[in-house]
Design a protein around this motif. Structure first.
Motif, PDB file in Angstrom:
ATOM      1  N   SER A 154      29.103  24.221  43.937  1.00 57.77           N
ATOM      2  CA  SER A 154      28.682  25.467  44.253  1.00 57.77           C
ATOM      3  C   SER A 154      29.376  25.890  45.575  1.00 57.77           C
ATOM      4  O   SER A 154      29.525  27.236  45.574  1.00 57.77           O
ATOM      5  CB  SER A 154      27.064  25.157  44.782  1.00 57.77           C
ATOM      6  OG  SER A 154      26.853  24.240  45.760  1.00 57.77           O
ATOM      7  N   LYS A 155      29.885  25.038  46.329  1.00 54.54           N
ATOM      8  CA  LYS A 155      30.543  25.529  47.397  1.00 54.54           C
ATOM      9  C   LYS A 155      32.082  26.235  46.870  1.00 54.54           C
ATOM     10  O   LYS A 155      32.593  27.216  47.421  1.00 54.54           O
ATOM     11  CB  LYS A 155      31.112  24.284  48.503  1.00 54.54           C
ATOM     12  CG  LYS A 155      32.006  24.780  49.786  1.00 54.54           C
ATOM     13  CD  LYS A 155      32.219  23.570  50.513  1.00 54.54           C
ATOM     14  CE  LYS A 155      32.911  23.837  51.772  1.00 54.54           C
ATOM     15  NZ  LYS A 155      33.150  22.782  52.527  1.00 54.54           N
ATOM     16  N   GLN A 156      32.502  25.522  45.999  1.00 58.44           N
ATOM     17  CA  GLN A 156      33.665  25.970  45.256  1.00 58.44           C
ATOM     18  C   GLN A 156      33.550  27.176  44.476  1.00 58.44           C
ATOM     19  O   GLN A 156      34.437  28.052  44.811  1.00 58.44           O
ATOM     20  CB  GLN A 156      34.613  25.020  44.280  1.00 58.44           C
ATOM     21  CG  GLN A 156      35.755  25.312  43.669  1.00 58.44           C
ATOM     22  CD  GLN A 156      37.040  25.711  44.949  1.00 58.44           C
ATOM     23  OE1 GLN A 156      37.004  25.031  45.807  1.00 58.44           O
ATOM     24  NE2 GLN A 156      37.827  26.729  44.494  1.00 58.44           N
ATOM     25  N   ALA A 157      32.381  27.237  43.905  1.00 59.05           N
ATOM     26  CA  ALA A 157      32.152  28.543  43.146  1.00 59.05           C
ATOM     27  C   ALA A 157      31.904  29.789  44.158  1.00 59.05           C
ATOM     28  O   ALA A 157      32.463  30.897  44.037  1.00 59.05           O
ATOM     29  CB  ALA A 157      30.959  28.602  42.482  1.00 59.05           C
ATOM     30  N   LEU A 158      31.145  29.556  45.249  1.00 54.39           N
ATOM     31  CA  LEU A 158      31.039  30.568  46.296  1.00 54.39           C
ATOM     32  C   LEU A 158      32.309  30.977  47.294  1.00 54.39           C
ATOM     33  O   LEU A 158      32.449  32.069  47.366  1.00 54.39           O
ATOM     34  CB  LEU A 158      30.264  29.956  47.399  1.00 54.39           C
ATOM     35  CG  LEU A 158      28.801  30.338  47.462  1.00 54.39           C
ATOM     36  CD1 LEU A 158      28.097  29.563  48.454  1.00 54.39           C
ATOM     37  CD2 LEU A 158      28.277  31.662  47.426  1.00 54.39           C
ATOM     38  N   LYS A 159      33.411  29.925  47.084  1.00 54.29           N
ATOM     39  CA  LYS A 159      34.617  30.439  47.560  1.00 54.29           C
ATOM     40  C   LYS A 159      35.521  31.273  46.669  1.00 54.29           C
ATOM     41  O   LYS A 159      36.116  32.280  47.110  1.00 54.29           O
ATOM     42  CB  LYS A 159      35.549  29.171  47.769  1.00 54.29           C
ATOM     43  CG  LYS A 159      35.202  28.432  49.161  1.00 54.29           C
ATOM     44  CD  LYS A 159      36.354  27.270  49.165  1.00 54.29           C
ATOM     45  CE  LYS A 159      36.267  26.261  50.576  1.00 54.29           C
ATOM     46  NZ  LYS A 159      37.012  25.276  50.667  1.00 54.29           N
ATOM     47  N   GLU A 160      35.290  30.861  45.460  1.00 50.41           N
ATOM     48  CA  GLU A 160      35.931  31.700  44.595  1.00 50.41           C
ATOM     49  C   GLU A 160      35.635  33.229  44.440  1.00 50.41           C
ATOM     50  O   GLU A 160      36.371  34.129  44.243  1.00 50.41           O
ATOM     51  CB  GLU A 160      35.799  31.077  42.991  1.00 50.41           C
ATOM     52  CG  GLU A 160      36.538  29.906  42.746  1.00 50.41           C
ATOM     53  CD  GLU A 160      36.197  29.066  41.611  1.00 50.41           C
ATOM     54  OE1 GLU A 160      35.592  29.614  40.674  1.00 50.41           O
ATOM     55  OE2 GLU A 160      36.712  28.153  41.166  1.00 50.41           O
ATOM     56  N   LEU A 161      34.228  33.358  44.494  1.00 51.81           N
ATOM     57  CA  LEU A 161      33.631  34.612  44.544  1.00 51.81           C
ATOM     58  C   LEU A 161      34.065  35.350  45.946  1.00 51.81           C
ATOM     59  O   LEU A 161      34.460  36.511  45.758  1.00 51.81           O
ATOM     60  CB  LEU A 161      32.030  34.420  44.310  1.00 51.81           C
ATOM     61  CG  LEU A 161      31.321  33.976  43.003  1.00 51.81           C
ATOM     62  CD1 LEU A 161      29.921  34.293  43.076  1.00 51.81           C
ATOM     63  CD2 LEU A 161      32.138  34.651  41.888  1.00 51.81           C
ATOM     64  N   PHE A 162      33.737  35.021  46.919  1.00 53.77           N
ATOM     65  CA  PHE A 162      34.338  35.538  48.237  1.00 53.77           C
ATOM     66  C   PHE A 162      35.769  35.811  48.160  1.00 53.77           C
ATOM     67  O   PHE A 162      36.246  36.878  48.671  1.00 53.77           O
ATOM     68  CB  PHE A 162      33.867  34.683  49.322  1.00 53.77           C
ATOM     69  CG  PHE A 162      32.423  34.696  49.850  1.00 53.77           C
ATOM     70  CD1 PHE A 162      32.028  36.028  50.275  1.00 53.77           C
ATOM     71  CD2 PHE A 162      31.906  33.608  49.998  1.00 53.77           C
ATOM     72  CE1 PHE A 162      30.640  36.153  50.768  1.00 53.77           C
ATOM     73  CE2 PHE A 162      30.535  33.622  50.035  1.00 53.77           C
ATOM     74  CZ  PHE A 162      29.965  34.771  50.644  1.00 53.77           C
ATOM     75  N   HIS A 163      36.498  35.112  47.465  1.00 51.34           N
ATOM     76  CA  HIS A 163      37.934  35.150  47.536  1.00 51.34           C
ATOM     77  C   HIS A 163      38.158  36.440  46.686  1.00 51.34           C
ATOM     78  O   HIS A 163      39.136  37.450  46.985  1.00 51.34           O
ATOM     79  CB  HIS A 163      38.677  34.041  47.025  1.00 51.34           C
ATOM     80  CG  HIS A 163      39.153  33.058  47.873  1.00 51.34           C
ATOM     81  ND1 HIS A 163      39.818  33.253  49.162  1.00 51.34           N
ATOM     82  CD2 HIS A 163      38.788  31.633  48.105  1.00 51.34           C
ATOM     83  CE1 HIS A 163      39.843  32.216  49.587  1.00 51.34           C
ATOM     84  NE2 HIS A 163      39.452  31.017  49.085  1.00 51.34           N
ATOM     85  N   GLN A 164      37.560  36.593  45.404  1.00 51.89           N
ATOM     86  CA  GLN A 164      37.718  37.798  44.472  1.00 51.89           C
ATOM     87  C   GLN A 164      37.387  39.074  45.395  1.00 51.89           C
ATOM     88  O   GLN A 164      38.269  39.983  45.172  1.00 51.89           O
ATOM     89  CB  GLN A 164      36.694  37.700  43.477  1.00 51.89           C
ATOM     90  CG  GLN A 164      36.965  36.552  42.390  1.00 51.89           C
ATOM     91  CD  GLN A 164      36.064  36.587  41.284  1.00 51.89           C
ATOM     92  OE1 GLN A 164      35.136  37.261  41.270  1.00 51.89           O
ATOM     93  NE2 GLN A 164      36.274  35.683  40.425  1.00 51.89           N
ATOM     94  N   TYR A 165      36.335  38.959  45.976  1.00 55.34           N
ATOM     95  CA  TYR A 165      35.965  40.238  46.896  1.00 55.34           C
ATOM     96  C   TYR A 165      37.085  40.628  48.070  1.00 55.34           C
ATOM     97  O   TYR A 165      37.254  41.802  48.305  1.00 55.34           O
ATOM     98  CB  TYR A 165      34.541  40.316  47.452  1.00 55.34           C
ATOM     99  CG  TYR A 165      33.371  40.146  46.207  1.00 55.34           C
ATOM    100  CD1 TYR A 165      33.631  40.942  45.216  1.00 55.34           C
ATOM    101  CD2 TYR A 165      32.611  39.193  46.409  1.00 55.34           C
ATOM    102  CE1 TYR A 165      32.495  40.738  44.263  1.00 55.34           C
ATOM    103  CE2 TYR A 165      31.684  39.026  45.444  1.00 55.34           C
ATOM    104  CZ  TYR A 165      31.691  39.760  44.242  1.00 55.34           C
ATOM    105  OH  TYR A 165      30.504  39.632  43.194  1.00 55.34           O
ATOM    106  N   ILE A 166      37.542  39.619  48.717  1.00 56.25           N
ATOM    107  CA  ILE A 166      38.570  39.834  49.711  1.00 56.25           C
ATOM    108  C   ILE A 166      39.645  40.317  49.257  1.00 56.25           C
ATOM    109  O   ILE A 166      40.311  41.298  49.607  1.00 56.25           O
ATOM    110  CB  ILE A 166      38.683  38.589  50.645  1.00 56.25           C
ATOM    111  CG1 ILE A 166      37.376  38.317  51.391  1.00 56.25           C
ATOM    112  CG2 ILE A 166      39.817  39.024  51.492  1.00 56.25           C
ATOM    113  CD1 ILE A 166      37.540  36.831  51.900  1.00 56.25           C
ATOM    114  N   LYS A 167      40.299  39.833  48.094  1.00 50.75           N
ATOM    115  CA  LYS A 167      41.296  40.199  47.511  1.00 50.75           C
ATOM    116  C   LYS A 167      41.403  41.623  47.142  1.00 50.75           C
ATOM    117  O   LYS A 167      42.357  42.363  47.242  1.00 50.75           O
ATOM    118  CB  LYS A 167      41.880  39.164  46.397  1.00 50.75           C
ATOM    119  CG  LYS A 167      42.229  37.873  46.810  1.00 50.75           C
ATOM    120  CD  LYS A 167      42.453  37.018  45.466  1.00 50.75           C
ATOM    121  CE  LYS A 167      43.052  35.748  46.102  1.00 50.75           C
ATOM    122  NZ  LYS A 167      43.348  34.774  44.780  1.00 50.75           N
ATOM    123  N   ILE A 168      40.166  42.080  46.784  1.00 53.90           N
ATOM    124  CA  ILE A 168      40.017  43.681  46.263  1.00 53.90           C
ATOM    125  C   ILE A 168      40.280  44.429  47.458  1.00 53.90           C
ATOM    126  O   ILE A 168      40.969  45.317  47.608  1.00 53.90           O
ATOM    127  CB  ILE A 168      38.797  43.916  45.740  1.00 53.90           C
ATOM    128  CG1 ILE A 168      38.595  43.067  44.115  1.00 53.90           C
ATOM    129  CG2 ILE A 168      38.534  45.329  45.508  1.00 53.90           C
ATOM    130  CD1 ILE A 168      37.114  42.972  43.711  1.00 53.90           C
TER     131      ILE A 168
END
Length: 309
Positions: free
Chosen positions: A46-60
């Motif tokens: 779940s930590k890795q999944a959260l990281k992926e989601l936050f990374h998506q939003y930051i990259k935008i």
């Protein structure tokens, strides 16, 4: 640049899109019944999944050169619930540290907020605290966020005025900039029947250090458009102080959405168009996503808004 200066100097600021709903839908990771998402940082999947989601939003946000507000997934991590869980107060620090690790990979236009929420049901305004009860109840979490040195505090989906006042007073005691986000309906009122105008006026008058601004979350932009168009909300205080939305992709009411078994959503283009209308008609500046949104929604919203600033 600190967050307060960023807010004052920026025409537009992004927030993250949905987290919990995407974890469940895309990763098959359910929320904890007691503390919701706050414990996910302790599990590697779940930590890795959260990281992926936050990374998506930051990259935008980076792509469109917009600052972004990220909030810890701690709306349910208040003292009462944490005490009932298998965790302790370190869960607040650890969630801040988790976001700080992500922030350190990016430029300085990423801001970390401590997310707090009402004690009871935000969609039904049950178990609402009085002003005095709320001040005592929410001081525990707000103080921990202050010690963890977040950039700002954020009160999410607040349905009732009395508890919002007490939370605002607890937040102002930290010395941090803070934002109160209401749960509103299309009649322009909080769930408890207080108009947006009156809620802002009362909280501003009840605090020495006023909230940086006010927002709404978990509502569709069309609902917000109708709410802000009500005569009693067509005031200078609403125009100057109500500045953001974390949008739900469904225009259904809280009562209709609460407990839905299937995802209620709309496409990225139509949601972005509705968000753009709020920017043009009501001069909002903070735009994020809530239930039903993903990176495609947030990318389209950022793209459309970036084209007009």
């Amino acid at each position: 640049m600190d967050f307060e200066l960023c807010y004052k100097n920026s025409s537009l600021i992004l927030m993250e899109g949905a987290l919990g709903e995407r974890l469940k839908r895309e990763y098959n990771i359910p929320s904890d019944e007691i503390i919701a998402l706050a414990g996910h940082i302790y599990n590697e999947k779940s930590k890795q999944a959260l990281k992926e989601l936050f990374h998506q939003y930051i990259k935008i946000s980076n792509h469109y050169n917009l600052p972004i507000m990220l909030t810890t997934p701690t709306r349910r991590a208040n003292k009462e619930r944490v005490t009932k869980s298998k965790y302790n107060e370190n869960i607040v620090y650890d969630n801040v540290s988790f976001l700080r690790e992500i922030k350190n990979e990016y430029p300085s236009n990423v801001y970390i907020g401590g997310l707090m929420g009402c004690k009871g049901d935000a969609y039904k305004a049950t178990d609402v605290l009085s002003e005095q009860e709320a001040f005592k109840f929410h001081s525990w979490q707000s103080s921990l966020f202050a010690k963890a040195k977040v950039d700002f505090l954020y009160a999410g989906i607040m349905p009732a005025l009395s508890e919002a006042i007490g939370m605002a007073r607890a937040m102002e005691n930290t010395g941090l900039p803070f934002i109160i986000s209401f749960m509103i309906k299309n009649d322009g009122k909080l769930i408890d029947g207080t108009t947006i105008n009156d809620a802002i006026k009362v909280i501003d008058n009840a605090t020495r250090r006023k909230p940086l601004c006010y927002m709404t979350n978990c509502v569709h932009p069309k609902v917000v458009d109708e709410a802000l168009s009500q005569t009693y909300n067509q005031t200078d205080i609403v125009k100057n102080r109500f500045k953001g939305i974390q949008a739900n992709t469904s225009p259904l009411s809280p009562e209709e959405l609460d407990g839905c078994c299937d995802l209620k959503t709309s496409d990225a283009n139509s949601l972005a168009s509705d968000m753009l209308k709020l920017y043009k008609d009501f001069s909002l500046k903070i735009f994020g996503g809530c239930c039903g949104t993903d990176d495609t929604h947030m990318n389209e919203i950022a793209k459309r808004l970036n084209q007009i600033i």
